[in-house]
Design a protein around this motif. Structure first.
Motif, short mmCIF file in Angstrom:
data_model
loop_
_atom_site.label_atom_id
_atom_site.label_comp_id
_atom_site.label_asym_id
_atom_site.label_seq_id
_atom_site.Cartn_x
_atom_site.Cartn_y
_atom_site.Cartn_z
N UNK A 123 0.85 -1.19 0.00
CA UNK A 123 0.00 0.00 0.00
C UNK A 123 0.89 1.24 0.00
N UNK A 124 0.84 2.05 -1.06
CA UNK A 124 1.72 3.24 -1.10
C UNK A 124 1.40 4.27 -0.04
N UNK A 125 0.19 4.22 0.54
CA UNK A 125 -0.18 5.23 1.53
C UNK A 125 0.50 5.01 2.87
N UNK A 126 0.75 3.74 3.25
CA UNK A 126 1.39 3.48 4.54
C UNK A 126 2.66 2.63 4.42
N UNK A 127 2.98 2.17 3.21
CA UNK A 127 4.20 1.40 3.01
C UNK A 127 4.13 -0.03 3.49
N UNK A 128 2.95 -0.49 3.93
CA UNK A 128 2.80 -1.85 4.44
C UNK A 128 2.48 -2.83 3.31
N UNK A 129 2.90 -4.08 3.53
CA UNK A 129 2.54 -5.16 2.61
C UNK A 129 1.30 -5.86 3.15
N UNK A 130 0.32 -6.06 2.29
CA UNK A 130 -0.91 -6.75 2.66
C UNK A 130 -0.99 -8.06 1.88
N UNK A 131 -1.51 -9.10 2.55
CA UNK A 131 -1.54 -10.43 1.95
C UNK A 131 -2.95 -11.01 1.96
N UNK A 132 -3.22 -11.79 0.96
CA UNK A 132 -4.45 -12.57 0.91
C UNK A 132 -4.17 -13.84 0.11
N UNK A 133 -5.01 -14.83 0.29
CA UNK A 133 -4.83 -16.10 -0.41
C UNK A 133 -6.11 -16.46 -1.15
N UNK A 134 -5.95 -17.16 -2.25
CA UNK A 134 -7.09 -17.59 -3.05
C UNK A 134 -6.95 -19.08 -3.35
N UNK A 135 -8.01 -19.81 -3.01
CA UNK A 135 -8.06 -21.25 -3.25
C UNK A 135 -8.97 -21.52 -4.43
N UNK A 136 -8.46 -22.25 -5.41
CA UNK A 136 -9.30 -22.63 -6.55
C UNK A 136 -9.96 -23.97 -6.24
N UNK A 137 -11.28 -24.00 -6.34
CA UNK A 137 -12.05 -25.20 -6.03
C UNK A 137 -12.78 -25.70 -7.27
N UNK A 138 -12.80 -27.00 -7.43
CA UNK A 138 -13.70 -27.61 -8.41
C UNK A 138 -14.92 -28.05 -7.63
N UNK A 139 -16.07 -27.53 -8.01
CA UNK A 139 -17.22 -27.77 -7.15
C UNK A 139 -18.50 -28.08 -7.89
N UNK A 140 -19.58 -27.62 -7.32
CA UNK A 140 -20.92 -27.89 -7.79
C UNK A 140 -21.07 -27.56 -9.27
N UNK A 141 -21.60 -28.51 -10.05
CA UNK A 141 -21.79 -28.38 -11.50
C UNK A 141 -20.47 -28.12 -12.22
N UNK A 179 -15.93 -23.31 -11.70
CA UNK A 179 -14.62 -22.90 -11.19
C UNK A 179 -14.83 -21.88 -10.07
N UNK A 180 -14.79 -22.35 -8.82
CA UNK A 180 -14.98 -21.47 -7.67
C UNK A 180 -13.63 -21.06 -7.09
N UNK A 181 -13.63 -19.88 -6.48
CA UNK A 181 -12.46 -19.41 -5.74
C UNK A 181 -12.91 -18.98 -4.35
N UNK A 182 -12.09 -19.31 -3.36
CA UNK A 182 -12.33 -18.86 -1.99
C UNK A 182 -11.16 -17.98 -1.58
N UNK A 183 -11.47 -16.76 -1.19
CA UNK A 183 -10.43 -15.82 -0.78
C UNK A 183 -10.46 -15.64 0.73
N UNK A 184 -9.27 -15.71 1.34
CA UNK A 184 -9.14 -15.38 2.76
C UNK A 184 -8.17 -14.23 2.88
N UNK A 185 -8.64 -13.11 3.45
CA UNK A 185 -7.82 -11.92 3.61
C UNK A 185 -7.10 -11.99 4.95
N UNK A 186 -5.77 -11.91 4.93
CA UNK A 186 -4.97 -12.05 6.14
C UNK A 186 -5.13 -10.87 7.09
N UNK A 187 -5.62 -9.75 6.61
CA UNK A 187 -5.74 -8.55 7.45
C UNK A 187 -7.17 -8.33 7.95
#
Length: 242
Positions: A34-52, A55-63
């Motif tokens: 983030x250029x405003x505070x100089x911090x690094x932010x992280x998140x993860x995305x899981x690709x799931x094969x699911x219903x029908x 192509x689903x994705x599940x995102x979990x934000x670390x912050x």
């Protein structure tokens, strides 16, 4: 290296309420400065094969600790996240109806780590441009993996109950820090209360003491600027009871 934190495992099925059944087969961790505070932010995305077989994705934000479920959305218009700016408004056809959407966030995440397999050709260090679009009652996420792949997903934030319905469990990691802080505060409150109620910290006279001067032979129990407490003289015999 920042590792995935969500409570999912590659190749292990997530079985929720019918018809929800999905299989994680890839996870990628992104980082963005983030250029405003100089911090690094992280998140993860899981690709799931699911219903029908979607192509689903599940995102979990670390912050923010939010869990968001994304599924493919067909939008006839071409939306390039690199050409959008925050606050911009545009019209997209969603569910066959023109909808006014507002750009809530734009940026580019850098892939820090990845495991498993994906339907896209992803590489460590690759930048993925994204834009978050807010409409009436829905949120769209546009991701540009390269010049050939430009996808639009509709997302919804899942609370603990919704995570159990979709996946059969809460996939957000346990936040032990909150419990540790609660126990520390509880211990401090208990310690303070105990000290305040101990004899050496009492400033008032108890039922076994008197604030006025008693007969001769009484001893001083406590004394402060407001009062002097004397121990009552024992005049009877025997122990407890009548």
């Amino acid at each position: 290296m920042v590792r995935p934190r969500a409570r999912m495992r590659l190749g292990h099925a997530l079985v929720g309420q019918p018809p929800w059944r999905s299989m994680p087969h890839g996870v990628v961790v992104y980082a963005e400065k983030d250029p405003s505070d100089g911090r690094w932010y992280h998140w993860e995305e899981w690709e799931l094969l699911g219903y029908e077989n979607l192509d689903y994705w599940v995102e979990y934000d670390h912050d923010t600790h939010k869990v968001t479920l994304y599924w493919p959305e067909r939008v006839p218009e071409t939306v390039d996240p690199e050409s959008l700016r925050t606050g911009q408004e545009l019209t997209l056809t969603v569910d066959g109806t023109p909808q006014q959407v507002r750009v809530g966030e734009v940026g580019a995440g850098t892939i820090r780590s990845l495991e498993g397999s994906f339907t896209y050709d992803l590489q460590k260090g690759q930048e993925v441009a994204y834009a978050e679009l807010h409409g009436p009652g829905f949120v769209l996420s546009v991701e540009k993996f390269d010049e050939r792949v430009l996808d639009v997903y509709r997302g919804t934030v899942l609370d603990a109950a919704a995570q159990k319905r979709h996946f059969g469990r809460v996939v957000a990691p346990r936040r032990w820090g909150c419990w540790v802080w609660f126990l520390v505060v509880a211990a401090l409150v208990t310690f303070s209360t105990t000290r305040a109620c101990s004899p050496e910290h009492r400033t008032d006279c108890t039922p076994r003491t008197l604030a006025t001067a008693p007969p001769a032979g009484s001893t001083v129990v406590s004394e402060d600027q407001n009062q002097i407490c004397y121990r009552r003289p024992v005049t009877g015999v025997g122990g407890l009871g009548k």
